[in-house]
Design an enzyme around this catalytic site. Structure first.
Site, PDB file in Angstrom:
ATOM      1  N   TYR A 294       0.861  -1.186   0.000  1.00  0.00           N
ATOM      2  CA  TYR A 294       0.000   0.000   0.000  1.00  0.00           C
ATOM      3  C   TYR A 294       0.892   1.230   0.000  1.00  0.00           C
ATOM      4  O   TYR A 294       1.817   1.321   0.815  1.00  0.00           O
ATOM      5  CB  TYR A 294      -0.887   0.024   1.257  1.00  0.00           C
ATOM      6  CG  TYR A 294      -1.687   1.292   1.384  1.00  0.00           C
ATOM      7  CD1 TYR A 294      -2.982   1.359   0.898  1.00  0.00           C
ATOM      8  CD2 TYR A 294      -1.131   2.443   1.945  1.00  0.00           C
ATOM      9  CE1 TYR A 294      -3.717   2.527   0.967  1.00  0.00           C
ATOM     10  CE2 TYR A 294      -1.850   3.621   2.018  1.00  0.00           C
ATOM     11  CZ  TYR A 294      -3.142   3.659   1.534  1.00  0.00           C
ATOM     12  OH  TYR A 294      -3.864   4.826   1.596  1.00  0.00           O
TER      13      TYR A 294
ATOM     14  N   GLU B 167      -3.216   7.393  -4.345  1.00  0.00           N
ATOM     15  CA  GLU B 167      -3.156   6.157  -3.563  1.00  0.00           C
ATOM     16  C   GLU B 167      -3.055   4.972  -4.516  1.00  0.00           C
ATOM     17  O   GLU B 167      -3.756   4.929  -5.518  1.00  0.00           O
ATOM     18  CB  GLU B 167      -4.431   6.027  -2.720  1.00  0.00           C
ATOM     19  CG  GLU B 167      -4.472   4.781  -1.857  1.00  0.00           C
ATOM     20  CD  GLU B 167      -5.833   4.597  -1.202  1.00  0.00           C
ATOM     21  OE1 GLU B 167      -5.949   4.852   0.005  1.00  0.00           O
ATOM     22  OE2 GLU B 167      -6.783   4.212  -1.901  1.00  0.00           O
TER      23      GLU B 167
END
Ligand code: GDP
Ligand code: MN
Length: 376
Positions: free
Chosen positions: A101, A185
């Site tokens: 992530y 993101e």
């Protein structure tokens, strides 16, 4: 403004980040064609501006073009958290070794950006962040210094990411800066079985204040994510939907903001921000009421007006005429103060609508609206 995954993917690609080959369509037939072009096997992905598509069944593999068509037929039109799927992206499948992530997000209170990264990316990152916060690195980024290779190396190390991710971390920062984004993101950023680092999903939120120089996404991305916000925007209203139960209408952004605070202080949650501005015509009042009343979460509505150049009796006239146009279905608390307040109150008293009551102070009005929301 949020971008769709396929738009984020396009930006990543332009900035030299590896992404799977992919194309977008709004039809099952189109999906079959794309799958053929991509070599048969694909992943069919719902294009909606919300996360959790995988868990909702909006991300599915298909083994060949015929299966891609069937899968697209299932996903198109699906509802994912209130978003209807109008398009699917078909992507070349990637053989995943590990999922990471990474994101950069504006930290307004610190006046900086924050790099957030974890070696445990994928669909359950929220759970990882909640249960094992130590597995998620949070590193401040000074916007003037940005993410240099040295900084990226520190982020990767803090998160336990392999050194090959450093280049992606630098490029992702360039996406944020050049595209005027508030958030970029990638979840998951994957290491493939072949050892390449590929962005498999992307979320980008652009800064609307830079809209004047970021015009490439045009109307598609400018669509409001929320249907009520879209309707309000079409009516020219200054409306932001929130997730509470007390509808709020006021004149002037400052007054509306403080009304939200006072309602929250009474233990209730505001359902929206709606600033009807200086004019406060009957039409604006009627439009605003109709948008707020069609939010099923709203239990009561608070109109808080401080009469200035537009006097309270004019606002009261607007409310009375709006009541002729919109069928009031929930209790309405009105607080009028300032210029011609007494006359304005008399106008509303004369209308004597059974669902309308008045309060003389902002605190009193907020308390009453909160109370009504709790009991209706
Ligand atoms: P989200 O659920 O909205 O975040 O959608 P994602 O695009 O992140 O997809 C959800 C999950 O599907 C990812 O975390 C991956 O595990 C999986 N996934 C997506 N694309 C591929 C792919 O090409 N290959 C494999 N093996 N898994 C994929
Ligand atoms: Mn994802």
């Amino acid at each position: 403004m949020d971008l769709y995954e396929h738009q984020a993917r396009e930006l990543f690609e332009e900035h030299g980040i590896l992404v799977p080959r992919a194309e977008v369509t709004d039809s099952p037939r189109g999906a079959r064609e794309i799958a053929r072009r991509l070599g048969g096997r694909v992943v069919v992905k719902a294009q909606v501006k919300t996360g959790g598509r995988g868990k909702a069944g909006g991300v599915r593999p298909a083994a060949d073009p015929a299966a891609a068509e069937l899968t697209a037929r299932r996903i198109l039109g699906m509802d994912i958290k209130g978003h209807t799927v109008g398009k699917v992206m078909l992507a070349e499948p990637v053989d995943i070794d590990r999922e990471f992530y990474v994101s950069y997000v504006l930290d307004r209170s610190a006046g900086r950006f924050l790099a957030i990264a974890s070696a445990e990316g994928g669909m359950d990152i929220e759970e990882v962040a909640a249960t094992r916060p130590e597995a998620v690195a949070r590193i401040p980024v000074d916007p003037a210094e940005g993410v240099t290779p040295a900084k990226a190396a520190r982020i990767a190390e803090a998160a336990g990411l392999p050194p090959q991710t450093v280049d992606v971390l630098v490029r992702l920062w360039q996406v944020l800066v050049r595209e005027d984004a508030l958030l970029v993101e990638v979840n998951p950023l994957v290491r493939t079985a072949q050892g390449r680092i590929v962005a498999l999903d992307g979320k980008v939120t652009l800064d609307d204040n830079a809209g004047f120089r970021q015009t490439r996404w045009g109307t598609e991305a400018a669509e409001h994510d929320d249907p009520l916000e879209a309707r309000a925007a079409a009516l020219g209203l200054n409306y932001v939907r929130l997730d509470g139960e007390v509808g709020i209408i006021g004149n002037g952004a400052g007054l509306v903001m403080s009304t939200l605070d006072v309602v929250a202080g009474c233990g209730a949650r505001p359902a929206d921000f709606l600033d009807i501005g200086g004019g406060a015509s009957a039409q604006v009042m009627a439009d605003g009421l109709s948008v707020i009343l069609s939010d099923p979460a709203v239990k009561s509505v608070l109109v808080n007006v401080f009469g200035g150049i537009t006097a309270c009796d004019a606002v009261a006239d607007g409310i009375v005429r709006a009541l002729d146009e919109v069928r009031l279905t929930k209790p309405l608390v009105v607080r009028l103060d300032g210029n011609n307040a007494a006359r304005g109150r008399a106008v509303l008293d004369a209308r004597a609508h059974p669902l309308v009551e008045q309060a003389t102070t902002m605190d009193g009005a907020a308390r009453r609206a909160a109370q009504l929301a709790a009991t209706t």
